[in-house]
Design an enzyme around this catalytic site. Structure first.
Site, PDB file in Angstrom:
ATOM      1  N   GLU A 245       1.803   0.054   5.411  1.00 48.68           N
ATOM      2  CA  GLU A 245       1.156   0.050   4.087  1.00 48.68           C
ATOM      3  C   GLU A 245       2.278  -0.069   3.073  1.00 48.68           C
ATOM      4  O   GLU A 245       2.965   0.910   2.781  1.00 48.68           O
ATOM      5  CB  GLU A 245       0.371   1.358   3.879  1.00 48.68           C
ATOM      6  CG  GLU A 245      -0.826   1.534   4.779  1.00 48.68           C
ATOM      7  CD  GLU A 245      -1.970   0.589   4.435  1.00 48.68           C
ATOM      8  OE1 GLU A 245      -1.926  -0.094   3.399  1.00 48.68           O
ATOM      9  OE2 GLU A 245      -2.910   0.515   5.244  1.00 48.68           O
ATOM     10  N   CYS A 279       0.547   1.594  -5.488  1.00 43.82           N
ATOM     11  CA  CYS A 279       0.751   0.339  -4.764  1.00 43.82           C
ATOM     12  C   CYS A 279      -0.302  -0.672  -5.189  1.00 43.82           C
ATOM     13  O   CYS A 279      -0.076  -1.868  -5.108  1.00 43.82           O
ATOM     14  CB  CYS A 279       0.692   0.583  -3.266  1.00 43.82           C
ATOM     15  SG  CYS A 279      -0.778   1.478  -2.758  1.00 43.82           S
TER      16      CYS A 279
HETATM   17  P1  NAD Z   1      10.356   4.122   0.333  1.00 45.23           P
HETATM   18  O1  NAD Z   1      10.232   2.945   1.212  1.00 45.23           O
HETATM   19  O2  NAD Z   1      11.626   4.316  -0.428  1.00 45.23           O
HETATM   20  O3  NAD Z   1      10.170   5.484   1.160  1.00 45.23           O
HETATM   21  C1  NAD Z   1       8.989   5.758   1.885  1.00 45.23           C
HETATM   22  C2  NAD Z   1       9.290   6.780   2.951  1.00 45.23           C
HETATM   23  O4  NAD Z   1      10.182   6.218   3.907  1.00 45.23           O
HETATM   24  C3  NAD Z   1       9.967   8.062   2.446  1.00 45.23           C
HETATM   25  O5  NAD Z   1       9.382   9.162   3.100  1.00 45.23           O
HETATM   26  C4  NAD Z   1      11.404   7.883   2.896  1.00 45.23           C
HETATM   27  O6  NAD Z   1      12.085   9.091   3.111  1.00 45.23           O
HETATM   28  C5  NAD Z   1      11.222   7.141   4.195  1.00 45.23           C
HETATM   29  N1  NAD Z   1      12.398   6.388   4.653  1.00 45.23           N
HETATM   30  C6  NAD Z   1      13.445   5.932   3.925  1.00 45.23           C
HETATM   31  N2  NAD Z   1      14.314   5.263   4.733  1.00 45.23           N
HETATM   32  C7  NAD Z   1      13.787   5.289   5.980  1.00 45.23           C
HETATM   33  C8  NAD Z   1      14.197   4.762   7.229  1.00 45.23           C
HETATM   34  N3  NAD Z   1      15.318   4.052   7.380  1.00 45.23           N
HETATM   35  N4  NAD Z   1      13.400   4.956   8.303  1.00 45.23           N
HETATM   36  C9  NAD Z   1      12.231   5.651   8.178  1.00 45.23           C
HETATM   37  N5  NAD Z   1      11.804   6.197   7.019  1.00 45.23           N
HETATM   38  C10 NAD Z   1      12.570   6.009   5.933  1.00 45.23           C
HETATM   39  O7  NAD Z   1       9.103   4.069  -0.623  1.00 45.23           O
HETATM   40  P2  NAD Z   1       8.738   5.013  -1.847  1.00 45.23           P
HETATM   41  O8  NAD Z   1       9.656   4.692  -2.982  1.00 45.23           O
HETATM   42  O9  NAD Z   1       8.642   6.431  -1.387  1.00 45.23           O
HETATM   43  O10 NAD Z   1       7.265   4.528  -2.184  1.00 45.23           O
HETATM   44  C11 NAD Z   1       6.990   3.499  -3.080  1.00 45.23           C
HETATM   45  C12 NAD Z   1       6.547   2.268  -2.337  1.00 45.23           C
HETATM   46  O11 NAD Z   1       5.445   2.573  -1.509  1.00 45.23           O
HETATM   47  C13 NAD Z   1       6.067   1.172  -3.265  1.00 45.23           C
HETATM   48  O12 NAD Z   1       6.519  -0.079  -2.808  1.00 45.23           O
HETATM   49  C14 NAD Z   1       4.566   1.262  -3.138  1.00 45.23           C
HETATM   50  O13 NAD Z   1       3.888   0.083  -3.468  1.00 45.23           O
HETATM   51  C15 NAD Z   1       4.410   1.633  -1.704  1.00 45.23           C
HETATM   52  N6  NAD Z   1       3.108   2.249  -1.447  1.00 45.23           N
HETATM   53  C16 NAD Z   1       2.224   1.588  -0.657  1.00 45.23           C
HETATM   54  C17 NAD Z   1       0.970   2.130  -0.425  1.00 45.23           C
HETATM   55  C18 NAD Z   1      -0.039   1.417   0.437  1.00 45.23           C
HETATM   56  O14 NAD Z   1      -0.970   2.052   0.883  1.00 45.23           O
HETATM   57  N7  NAD Z   1       0.081   0.131   0.684  1.00 45.23           N
HETATM   58  C19 NAD Z   1       0.637   3.371  -0.975  1.00 45.23           C
HETATM   59  C20 NAD Z   1       1.573   4.023  -1.761  1.00 45.23           C
HETATM   60  C21 NAD Z   1       2.810   3.446  -1.983  1.00 45.23           C
END
Ligand code: NAD
Length: 511
Positions: A245, A279
């Site tokens: 997602e 998102c």
């Molecule tokens: P992010 O990708 O920076 O982090 C998301 C999660 O991934 C965090 O818990 C982080 O600690 C973890 N993470 C970071 N590096 C990792 C790795 N190497 N391996 C595994 N996990 C790791 O995203 P964010 O800034 O927390 O969220 C914002 C983004 O999420 C935006 O792009 C938004 O559009 C998207 N989003 C999508 C949805 C959806 O349902 N499609 C919903 C909410 C947010």
């Protein structure tokens, strides 16, 4: 925002704990540990044994357990909303709305699972002597990695559906909202009689990476596309299936027969609620020439009413991640440098972590504000000649998450033509609030579905069963075939599908 800080840094070493900070005030809200690979492995092992006990429960038993967790979460709704407000920076009212939405998904998943996952008969075709069915079985242990923008609602879309489908869950909340995650885990520990069926591990990307590499049966990741690729690469080491997602650049299309008052209200709310950090925020708006100016006027009147700040009356609060403010400023400055006009707000009015409601016009597809995820309370409006042009522009993106269309006569057709996982008609973001609608994207917005029956099946293994009910005089599944089998099968092919001598003669005579 709950800022992930290297409190223990300064010595060049990675931090061992996370300080969660208020994005509005910088106040330290709490400190949580960063789970390392050993703790991840141990939690997944505990989840494995919990999964066996959880899967043995009847559907009614799981439903009752999920209802107990739901009631316990509801009893702590104020505490959850308060933490969401303080860690994420969104207004209290938005926070309590978020809790309500998360609970409605938990309710739906718990109540719906039995029906959606009931085994069902399918036609047996040529194998007429077989009873054929499809059934759905729990995967085992699901790892959920979540973002910070909706710290309970978003991960609940995976957690509730995975649990309801019979799996145990290990959840890694964002390092920006770890306290909300921790509280969800604490409430679960008190509510579930099956220990460890839902565990929470706090940490940063390293913890997420360790979880993605662990012995899981599925990873459900919500976050940015760039992190999603790293999660997929880590999960690939064990061929662990993934649900992605990811982000979006959701378009809104306004046709010439749209209700402009409604469209303007939805555009402003869809672009700016949660300070644009959804998102499925409306990130770009295409309006046909005939109604462009009145639409822009109505948007401006609406956007001027949006209050921003840290007080309880504010509609939008602080930007949660400090580095996101730089992204928003960069997109705005790029747009202005390329000729966009700021009608409200703008880069010059950004104050610390607070970004003003901003409306831009004279934007072009070449601008970052029209192509990259901005994640701020920004509404760029582009004038287009026709709805056909609007659809072409709306679809000219790597993303494909949500979308909105406004119009009357051909509005459903218009909705079908937008390449996205979800579309609201004459509304914005409505699909996310309906638990029976599947949620997910295409392209860089990811794949797989949460919510709805699809969201329950996403966390199951589909099994096909073929049961022989009686033997046929001529068996097919054996080496003991009569000598003339080839001719009989060929005759059967022509009988069922055509292409026999009669058809061939007809073809030659062009009959
Ligand atoms: P992010 O990708 O920076 O982090 C998301 C999660 O991934 C965090 O818990 C982080 O600690 C973890 N993470 C970071 N590096 C990792 C790795 N190497 N391996 C595994 N996990 C790791 O995203 P964010 O800034 O927390 O969220 C914002 C983004 O999420 C935006 O792009 C938004 O559009 C998207 N989003 C999508 C949805 C959806 O349902 N499609 C919903 C909410 C947010």
């Amino acid at each position: 925002m709950a800022l992930h800080t290297s409190t223990y840094g300064g010595n060049g070493k990675a931090p061992e704990a996370i300080e969660s900070l208020s994005p509005a005030t910088g106040e330290i809200l709490g400190t949580v540990p960063i789970a390392g690979p050993d703790e991840v492995t141990a939690a997944v092992a505990r989840a494995r044994s919990a999964a066996a006990r959880w899967a043995e429960l009847t559907a009614a038993g799981r439903r009752a357990e999920l209802a107990a967790w739901r009631r316990a979460l509801a009893a702590r709704a104020d505490d959850l909303a308060d933490l969401i407000h303080r860690e994420n920076g969104k207004p209290r009212t938005d926070a309590i709305f978020e809790v309500m939405m998360a609970l409605s998904h938990l309710h739906h998943a718990g109540e719906r699972a039995e029906k959606a996952l009931r085994p069902h008969r399918v036609p047996s075709g040529l194998m007429a002597n077989f009873r054929c069915s499809v059934s759905y079985h729990p995967l085992g242990v699901v790892g959920v990695i979540g973002p910070w923008n909706y710290p309970i609602f978003t991960p609940m879309g995976s957690i509730a559906y995975a649990l309801a489908a019979g799996n145990a869950v290990v959840f890694k909340p964002s390092e920006y909202t770890p306290l909300v995650g921790q509280l969800m885990g604490e409430i679960a520990r008190q509510a579930f009689t099956v220990a460890d069926v839902f565990q929470v591990l706090t940490g940063d990307g390293r913890t997420g990476a360790a979880l993605a590499r662990a012995e899981l049966d599925k990873v459900a990741f919500t976050g940015s596309a760039s992190t999603g690729k790293r999660v997929m690469a880590a999960a690939a080491e064990r061929l662990t299936p993934v649900l992605m997602e990811l982000g979006g650049k959701d378009p809104m299309v306004v046709a010439d027969d749209a209700d402009l008052d409604k469209a303007a209200e939805a555009a402003v709310w869809g672009a700016m609620s949660n300070a644009g950090q959804a998102c499925v925020s409306i990130e770009r708006c295409y309006v046909v020439d005939a109604v462009y100016q009145p639409f822009v006027d109505k948007v401006l009147a609406e956007a001027r009413q949006v209050r921003w700040g840290a007080d309880d009356d504010a509609h939008i609060g602080a930007i949660t991640m400090p580095r996101q403010v730089d992204v928003i400023r960069d997109h705005l400055e790029d747009a202005v440098a390329r000729g966009a006009r700021v009608l409200l707000g703008g880069p010059g009015e950004i104050r610390g972590h607070f970004v003003p409601p901003t409306v831009l016009v004279d934007v072009t597809p070449a601008m970052k504000i029209m192509s990259e995820e901005t994640f701020g309370p920004i509404l760029p409006i582009q004038r287009v000649a026709t709805v056909e042009d609007a659809v072409v522009q709306a679809n000219a993106t790597r993303y494909g998450l949500g979308s909105a269309v406004f119009g009357k006569a051909r509005v459903r057709e218009l909705a079908d033509r937008v390449r996205a996982g979800m579309t609201s008609i004459n509304s914005a973001l409505a699909f996310a609030a309906v638990p029976s609608l599947p949620f997910g994207g295409v392209g860089d917005s990811g794949f797989g579905r949460i919510h709805g029956d699809e969201g329950l099946r996403e966390f199951t293994r589909t099994k096909a069963t073929a049961e022989e009910r009686f033997s046929l005089p001529v068996a097919l599944l054996t080496f003991r075939l009569p000598r003339n089998t080839y001719d009989r099968v060929r005759g059967l092919i022509h009988h069922l599908h055509g292409g026999g001598i009669v058809d061939r003669v007809r073809g030659k005579l062009h009959l």
